[in-house]
Design a protein around this motif. Structure first.
Motif, PDB file in Angstrom:
ATOM      1  N   ALA A 193     -27.325 -15.905   2.312  1.00  0.00           N
ATOM      2  CA  ALA A 193     -28.630 -15.410   1.849  1.00  0.00           C
ATOM      3  C   ALA A 193     -28.435 -14.417   0.706  1.00  0.00           C
ATOM      4  O   ALA A 193     -29.148 -14.463  -0.305  1.00  0.00           O
ATOM      5  CB  ALA A 193     -29.383 -14.762   3.014  1.00  0.00           C
ATOM      6  N   ALA A 194     -27.453 -13.524   0.849  1.00  0.00           N
ATOM      7  CA  ALA A 194     -27.189 -12.520  -0.199  1.00  0.00           C
ATOM      8  C   ALA A 194     -26.701 -13.191  -1.476  1.00  0.00           C
ATOM      9  O   ALA A 194     -27.068 -12.786  -2.586  1.00  0.00           O
ATOM     10  CB  ALA A 194     -26.162 -11.507   0.299  1.00  0.00           C
ATOM     11  N   VAL A 195     -25.879 -14.214  -1.321  1.00  0.00           N
ATOM     12  CA  VAL A 195     -25.352 -14.945  -2.484  1.00  0.00           C
ATOM     13  C   VAL A 195     -26.510 -15.619  -3.223  1.00  0.00           C
ATOM     14  O   VAL A 195     -26.604 -15.563  -4.455  1.00  0.00           O
ATOM     15  CB  VAL A 195     -24.294 -15.988  -2.020  1.00  0.00           C
ATOM     16  N   ARG A 196     -27.392 -16.224  -2.462  1.00  0.00           N
ATOM     17  CA  ARG A 196     -28.537 -16.901  -3.092  1.00  0.00           C
ATOM     18  C   ARG A 196     -29.456 -15.883  -3.772  1.00  0.00           C
ATOM     19  O   ARG A 196     -29.916 -16.090  -4.889  1.00  0.00           O
ATOM     20  CB  ARG A 196     -29.320 -17.729  -2.072  1.00  0.00           C
ATOM     21  N   ALA A 197     -29.700 -14.746  -3.084  1.00  0.00           N
ATOM     22  CA  ALA A 197     -30.571 -13.705  -3.658  1.00  0.00           C
ATOM     23  C   ALA A 197     -29.991 -13.169  -4.957  1.00  0.00           C
ATOM     24  O   ALA A 197     -30.724 -12.742  -5.851  1.00  0.00           O
ATOM     25  CB  ALA A 197     -30.750 -12.573  -2.643  1.00  0.00           C
ATOM     26  N   ALA A 198     -28.656 -13.201  -5.084  1.00  0.00           N
ATOM     27  CA  ALA A 198     -28.003 -12.713  -6.315  1.00  0.00           C
ATOM     28  C   ALA A 198     -27.970 -13.788  -7.396  1.00  0.00           C
ATOM     29  O   ALA A 198     -27.422 -13.571  -8.476  1.00  0.00           O
ATOM     30  CB  ALA A 198     -26.583 -12.247  -5.995  1.00  0.00           C
ATOM     31  N   GLY A 199     -28.543 -14.957  -7.088  1.00  0.00           N
ATOM     32  CA  GLY A 199     -28.590 -16.033  -8.078  1.00  0.00           C
ATOM     33  C   GLY A 199     -27.259 -16.735  -8.263  1.00  0.00           C
ATOM     34  O   GLY A 199     -27.018 -17.353  -9.309  1.00  0.00           O
ATOM     35  N   LEU A 200     -26.376 -16.645  -7.246  1.00  0.00           N
ATOM     36  CA  LEU A 200     -25.038 -17.246  -7.369  1.00  0.00           C
ATOM     37  C   LEU A 200     -24.964 -18.553  -6.576  1.00  0.00           C
ATOM     38  O   LEU A 200     -25.704 -18.754  -5.616  1.00  0.00           O
ATOM     39  CB  LEU A 200     -23.984 -16.262  -6.856  1.00  0.00           C
ATOM     40  N   LYS A 201     -24.028 -19.409  -7.004  1.00  0.00           N
ATOM     41  CA  LYS A 201     -23.928 -20.728  -6.382  1.00  0.00           C
ATOM     42  C   LYS A 201     -22.514 -20.957  -5.839  1.00  0.00           C
ATOM     43  O   LYS A 201     -21.553 -21.011  -6.603  1.00  0.00           O
ATOM     44  CB  LYS A 201     -24.239 -21.791  -7.444  1.00  0.00           C
TER      45      LYS A 201
END
Ligand SMILES: [Zn+2]
Length: 277
Positions: A260-268
């Protein structure tokens, strides 16, 4: 039945090029030896220089993110970082109790990871190894037996550890691994020539959660997220996993929040192979 994979059954050999540090070490030994022949009374200096060099070699091998002994991937290449990619790496499996739940979680978040698996565990659970590949993840080499004394092995024993896992992976999935991670990240100067021979690239990590020893998911998550940025290589474990309240493996508690944190940071999250091509 081999799992579906577009990887070849064998990795192409690389040319071994000693690092500048290793070349310097060899030169230092030659100079120390030469000095001994010409000026034998200087032996304490020659000895001190060689001992100091060996101390640095040992320290470099015990420092997982060091690249003094040879190439060592600690971050994704700049072009992968520019695409906003990170790599999740999951070590020490496959584990029949943990890996299926990890695979289900990754499916739910539609992300792919790189699994650094232990050869003898793959031989014990080949169906799990095939499942990892069939779901679009990458299966990589984490040695045959995950020996605590891995960094003390000589060239022949290292070759056997690398080849054993490589064969287990090829036997289970019909494809060769492309990346290698040393047990606990500990190495010695004999490893890089053997990895080159096997066509493997050494990978360590940007940050690790210490989730084999820490059963506090909040602390593991905080360690992984500290300074999260594109290009990070993160390390978690599905094998040897510490348990939350002696039950749930830490990775299963940490992964949803991490993703979730990775997605919130716009990372893939992508596999190492996808990031490096
Ligand atoms: Zn490991």
């Amino acid at each position: 039945m081999p799992a579906s994979s577009d990887r070849a059954p064998e990795a192409a050999q690389r040319t071994f090029r000693p690092s500048a540090f290793i070349r310097g070490s060899v030169a230092l030994h030659a100079v120390a030896g030469g000095a001994l022949l010409i000026e034998p009374q200087l032996w304490p200096w020659s000895l001190a220089a060689v001992v100091a060099d060996h101390l640095v070699i040992t320290a470099a091998g015990l420092w997982p993110r060091a690249s003094l002994l040879g190439p060592n991937l600690t971050r994704l290449p700049p072009r992968a970082a520019a695409r906003g990619e990170i790599a999740l790496t999951i070590d020490d499996g496959p584990d029949p109790e943990v890996t299926p739940a990890v695979l289900a979680l990754l499916d739910r978040h539609a992300v792919h990871a790189s699994f650094f698996c232990v050869g003898e565990r793959i031989a014990r659970h080949p169906q799990l190894a095939r499942e990892i590949v069939a779901r679009g993840h990458a299966l990589e080499n984490h040695s045959q037996r995950h020996l605590k004394r891995f960094s003390l092995l000589g060239p022949r024993a290292l070759r056997a550890e690398i080849a054993g896992a490589q064969e287990a992976i090829a036997f289970a999935t019909g494809a060769a691994a492309r990346f290698f991670r040393a047990p606990a990240g500990l190495r010695n100067p004999f490893l890089e020539p053997e990895l080159a021979r096997a066509g493997l690239k050494l990978v360590s990590w940007t940050r690790r959660g210490f989730d084999t020893v820490s059963s506090d998911p909040d602390r593991v998550l905080a360690r992984l997220l500290r300074g999260l940025a594109a290009g990070d290589i993160l390390l978690l474990h599905d094998g040897h996993a510490a348990r939350v309240a002696h039950e749930t493996p830490v990775i299963l508690t940490v992964l949803p929040a991490l993703l979730a944190a990775v997605r919130a940071a716009g990372l893939k999250p992508v596999t190492l192979e996808a990031a490096c091509t």
